[in-house]
Structure formats: structure tokens, C-alpha cells
Design an enzyme around this catalytic site. Structure first.
Site, PDB file in Angstrom:
ATOM      1  N   TYR A  80       7.701   2.489  -7.616  1.00  0.00           N
ATOM      2  CA  TYR A  80       7.121   1.144  -7.737  1.00  0.00           C
ATOM      3  C   TYR A  80       6.759   0.839  -9.191  1.00  0.00           C
ATOM      4  O   TYR A  80       6.922  -0.300  -9.649  1.00  0.00           O
ATOM      5  CB  TYR A  80       5.880   1.003  -6.844  1.00  0.00           C
ATOM      6  CG  TYR A  80       6.210   1.040  -5.366  1.00  0.00           C
ATOM      7  CD1 TYR A  80       7.205   0.223  -4.837  1.00  0.00           C
ATOM      8  CD2 TYR A  80       5.535   1.886  -4.492  1.00  0.00           C
ATOM      9  CE1 TYR A  80       7.524   0.263  -3.491  1.00  0.00           C
ATOM     10  CE2 TYR A  80       5.844   1.925  -3.140  1.00  0.00           C
ATOM     11  CZ  TYR A  80       6.848   1.117  -2.646  1.00  0.00           C
ATOM     12  OH  TYR A  80       7.177   1.151  -1.319  1.00  0.00           O
ATOM     13  N   GLU A 126       0.852  -1.192   0.000  1.00  0.00           N
ATOM     14  CA  GLU A 126       0.000   0.000   0.000  1.00  0.00           C
ATOM     15  C   GLU A 126       0.878   1.229   0.000  1.00  0.00           C
ATOM     16  O   GLU A 126       1.906   1.246   0.685  1.00  0.00           O
ATOM     17  CB  GLU A 126      -0.882   0.077   1.255  1.00  0.00           C
ATOM     18  CG  GLU A 126      -2.021  -0.893   1.281  1.00  0.00           C
ATOM     19  CD  GLU A 126      -1.690  -2.150   2.064  1.00  0.00           C
ATOM     20  OE1 GLU A 126      -0.614  -2.181   2.700  1.00  0.00           O
ATOM     21  OE2 GLU A 126      -2.488  -3.096   2.046  1.00  0.00           O
TER      22      GLU A 126
END
Ligand SMILES: CC(C)(COP(=O)(O)OP(=O)(O)OC[C@H]1O[C@@H](n2cnc3c(N)ncnc32)[C@H](O)[C@@H]1OP(=O)(O)O)[C@@H](O)C(=O)NCCC(=O)NCCS
Length: 144
Positions: A115, A103
């Protein structure tokens, strides 16, 4: 530069880093329990010639979930985060774990860019996951 599994002695550095980058910490007790009691928890440390540089906490079952990840402010954007996450992904791949999820705060654009560069794909939103802010859930198929 080396990457290794965390020891109890590393908890002080991890908590200090969490406070500087997140203004809060999972806490010494939580980290102590993760390292000494939780068989699914692993914490990896990256060190350079000056010592502690960052960490990743993951929980690994048949899939893996990232608990936390940070690099010391002065050492960010030097490739340490990429090397550390790559190391964890390689270990998971060798163990046949096929997915890592995490998350990230909706406002944390640097981490989202990071990411996505590492091959993670946006999965869904967790509404108010951080009390007043949504989380974006990212997933990476480890074998790909
Ligand atoms: C996210 C984080 C762990 C990445 O580690 P890092 O060592 O800084 O990452 P790298 O040096 O390997 O950088 C890889 C990419 O991340 C992005 N990035 C990292 N630091 C950045 C910065 N200060 N500004 C802009 N982009 C940055 C860039 O896209 C970079 O790619 P590039 O080198 O081609 O520009 C680190 O920035 C950090 O600790 N941030 C604060 C804590 C946090 O947000 N953790 C994630 C919680 S989900």
C-alpha cells in the site's frame, strides 16, 4: 489479463481465496448481498489465461472504503495486485471520488509495503479491530 466487475458466479472463487489467504471469509451470504442488494458495493475481479486470479471489494459513496483484497497465492508478486488496485483507483478518479481508505493487520507487512508503494499514507490505529490485533488505517487521496 483482464479486469471486470464480479458476477454472482464469482462468489465461489472469492470465498475459496479468502479461506486460503485469511483463514476466514466474509461468507457467501455477505458477498451475495454485496453484489445483488448493496448499491454502494462493487467487487472487481482480475483474471489471467488460467482464469480467476484475485479480487478487490470496495464500497463507494462520496468516499471509498476497501472491504477486502487478495490475489491467489501462486499468482502473488506478479504485478496483478498493482494492476487491479490501479484500475480501481482510476475508476474512482474518473467518478470524482477523492479518497480510498482501508484497514490492514499490524502484522501484515507485505500488504503495508504494497500500500505504501501505491501511495497510501498511514492515518491511525484501530485498536483490536481484528479481535486480538490492531488495524492500521491507510488513506490515499485519489486525485494525487
Ligand atoms: C497484498 C496483495 C493483494 C498484493 O498483490 P500482489 O499481486 O501480490 O502484488 P504485486 O505483485 O503487484 O506486488 C507489489 C508489491 O507488493 C509487495 N509484495 C507482493 N507480494 C510479495 C511477497 N510475496 N513478498 C514480499 N513482498 C511482496 C512488494 O512490495 C511488491 O513490490 P515489488 O514487486 O517491487 O517487490 C497480495 O500479496 C495478497 O493477496 N496478500 C494476501 C492477502 C492480503 O494481505 N490482502 C490485503 C489485506 S489488507
Amino acid at each position: 489479463m483482464q479486469i471486470r466487475r464480479a458476477k454472482l458466479d464469482d462468489i465461489i472463487d472469492i470465498v475459496k481465496l479468502e479461506h486460503t489467504v485469511f483463514q476466514e471469509s466474509l461468507g457467501e451470504t455477505f458477498l451475495y448481498d454485496e453484489l445483488s442488494l448493496n448499491p454502494f458495493a462493487r467487487i472487481y475481479i482480475i483474471e489471467d489465461e488460467d482464469g480467476f486470479a484475485g479480487f478487490i471489494g470496495v464500497r463507494v459513496d462520496d468516499q471509498a472504503e476497501m472491504m477486502n483484497f487478495a490475489v491467489i497465492k501462486e499468482k502473488q508478486h506478479r504485478g496483478y495486485g498493482t494492476r487491479l488496485l490501479q484500475h480501481v483507483l482510476n475508476e474512482l478518479r474518473l467518478e470524482g471520488i477523492n479518497q480510498l481508505s482501508l484497514e490492514v493487520r499490524k502484522s501484515n507487512m507485505i500488504a503495508q509495503t504494497f500500500y505504501e508503494k501505491m501511495g497510501f499514507v498511514k492515518s491511525h490505529i484501530r485498536k483490536d479491530y481484528y479481535k486480538t490485533e490492531d488495524a492500521i488505517v491507510y488513506i490515499k487521496e485519489v486525485t494525487s
